[in-house]
Scaffold this motif. Structure first.
Motif, short mmCIF file in Angstrom:
data_model
loop_
_atom_site.label_atom_id
_atom_site.label_comp_id
_atom_site.label_asym_id
_atom_site.label_seq_id
_atom_site.Cartn_x
_atom_site.Cartn_y
_atom_site.Cartn_z
N GLY A 356 0.79 -1.22 0.00
CA GLY A 356 0.00 0.00 0.00
C GLY A 356 0.82 1.27 0.00
N THR A 357 2.13 1.17 0.15
CA THR A 357 2.99 2.35 0.19
C THR A 357 3.84 2.48 -1.08
OG1 THR A 357 4.87 1.23 1.24
CG2 THR A 357 3.15 2.09 2.69
N ILE A 379 -6.82 -2.40 2.00
CA ILE A 379 -6.34 -1.10 1.48
C ILE A 379 -6.97 -0.83 0.12
CG2 ILE A 379 -4.30 0.14 0.62
CD1 ILE A 379 -2.67 -1.38 2.76
N GLU A 380 -7.02 -1.86 -0.74
CA GLU A 380 -7.64 -1.69 -2.06
C GLU A 380 -9.11 -1.33 -1.93
OE1 GLU A 380 -5.66 -4.30 -5.51
OE2 GLU A 380 -6.54 -5.53 -3.92
N GLU A 382 -10.61 0.19 0.61
CA GLU A 382 -10.74 1.54 1.13
C GLU A 382 -10.50 2.56 0.03
OE1 GLU A 382 -7.98 1.78 4.34
OE2 GLU A 382 -9.15 0.49 5.67
N ARG A 383 -9.51 2.29 -0.82
CA ARG A 383 -9.22 3.21 -1.92
C ARG A 383 -10.37 3.25 -2.92
NH1 ARG A 383 -2.82 1.77 -3.17
NH2 ARG A 383 -1.98 2.81 -1.31
N ALA A 384 -10.97 2.07 -3.19
CA ALA A 384 -12.11 2.01 -4.12
C ALA A 384 -13.31 2.77 -3.56
CB ALA A 384 -12.46 0.55 -4.39
N GLY A 386 -13.16 5.24 -1.52
CA GLY A 386 -12.84 6.67 -1.51
C GLY A 386 -13.03 7.33 -2.86
N ASN A 387 -12.98 6.50 -3.92
CA ASN A 387 -13.19 7.05 -5.26
C ASN A 387 -14.67 7.13 -5.60
OD1 ASN A 387 -10.44 7.27 -5.68
ND2 ASN A 387 -10.23 5.21 -6.56
#
Length: 387
Positions: A356-357, A379-380, A382-384, A386-387
């Protein structure tokens, strides 16, 4: 009386010689001592320019204190006929002696305008930029894709190509395929003589290459290949003992996989250790970049995720299906990746996944790896979201 006159004449001669010696010593000190220039400048020397014109320009820009001494020094060192046209970077406090050396040495221009062709994994760019000698940083004047059809060529590019002192460089990124390099070089209007045969994958060294207008594409490829051959030979001679690699060619294959798996320089030895450990244990390498290469054969970017059917398809490069290394490299690895493949870190890692970094989380056991995978999926997600 005659003795008196002779004595006075000798005295005058001694004083005159002493004075002349003092003037010469002063001149030598002025020529070789620290100069008055407070900030570096870019001195452009046009074809046909002479030392008198150069000395006048240097005086006007505050780089030298005396044009006469500058010219005398150049004459004494027999360099007045060696003045080179181009753009020369004159450092702050440079002595006249050093400036004479800089403007007569020859070679590529060291400042002024540069046309840089960048061959990257995802794009090719031609960048026109100019060096600010005071800050040693470049100012971008224009940028475009020289391989794109119907692209509008910036006026700055055309203008700078007409200047005799413009510098040209090709910067090849790590991880670019040989097809990408060949295609990009063939598209550059600065080079001549297209090539049709794709160089062997992995055989070209990612680096920066100085070129001149009219250089043959084949000559550039030969330089890239010679550089890679030298890097590989040196790394092979300095390799770690007991590696599961039988030849420099196999090392190049492994290095290309390491190159494509991580863009974090510090991680390369660890990533290499995972694949070396898997080879030692007879485990499949199971690396996605090899599967992608089996699909594209290095001719462009896949541009999407892998399908399950592709992970199961039998190709010579599908390391989920085959054991050991694929038959060829999958890209052109840089020096660091080659050295990592031949001197991997000493670890027990056999798994890794993105953390994730931008880097990876490494694991010794499947249980540890599954835990790292679960964290990455969170992490994936959460990112999805957030979009």
């Amino acid at each position: 009386m005659w003795r008196h006159l002779a004595s006075n004449t000798i005295t005058f001669l001694i004083v005159g010689l002493a004075g002349a010696a003092g003037v010469i010593a002063w001149g030598v000190n002025e020529y070789s001592g620290e100069g008055p220039l407070e900030t570096a400048i870019c001195l452009r020397v046009e074809p046909g320019t002479n030392f008198r014109a150069v000395s006048q320009r240097l005086e006007d820009q505050g780089a030298i204190g005396s044009g006469a001494i500058f010219r005398i020094g150049a004459e004494y060192s027999e360099k007045t006929s060696q003045l080179k046209a181009g753009s020369h970077l004159i450092p702050e406090r440079a002595s006249m002696e050093r400036i004479v050396d800089l403007v007569t040495r020859g070679g590529a221009s060291t400042c002024g305008t540069e046309i840089l062709y960048r061959i990257g994994v995802n794009s090719v760019e031609a960048e026109v930029r100019e060096l600010d000698p005071a800050t040693s940083s470049y100012t971008e004047l224009a940028e475009f894709d020289p391989t794109a059809e119907g692209v509008e060529i910036p006026e700055a590019y055309e203008t700078m190509r007409e200047r005799a002192d413009t510098r040209y460089r090709i910067a090849m990124a790590e991880g670019v395929t040989s097809w990408q390099v060949m295609t990009a070089l063939n598209a550059l209007d600065t080079l001549e003589g297209d090539v049709s045969e794709i160089p062997a994958e992995g055989s070209l060294a990612p680096d920066s290459y100085e070129i001149t207008p009219g250089t043959q594409v084949a000559q550039v490829i030969e330089r890239m290949a010679a550089a890679q051959s030298a890097i590989l030979a040196e790394a092979w001679d300095n390799r770690m003992d007991d590696l599961p690699l039988d030849s420099p060619e196999e090392a190049l294959v492994l290095a290309s996989i390491v190159e494509k798996e991580t863009g974090v320089a510090a991680e390369r030895p660890q990533v290499a250790s995972v694949f070396v450990n898997r080879l030692r244990q007879g485990m499949p390498l199971q690396t996605d970049p090899t599967v992608i290469y089996g699909i594209t054969e290095g001719k462009g970017v896949l541009g999407r995720g892998l399908r399950r059917s592709e992970l199961q398809a039998e190709t010579p490069w599908n390391t989920y299906v085959i054991n050991g290394l694929p038959p060829t490299p999958i890209a052109n690895p840089g020096r660091a990746a080659i050295e990592a493949a031949l001197n991997p870190a000493s670890t027990d890692f056999v798994f890794f996944v993105a953390d994730g970094t931008g880097g990876h989380a490494f694991a010794k056991t499947l249980a540890e790896h599954n835990s790292n995978v679960a964290k990455w999926r969170e992490i994936e997600a959460e990112r999805a979201a957030g979009n």
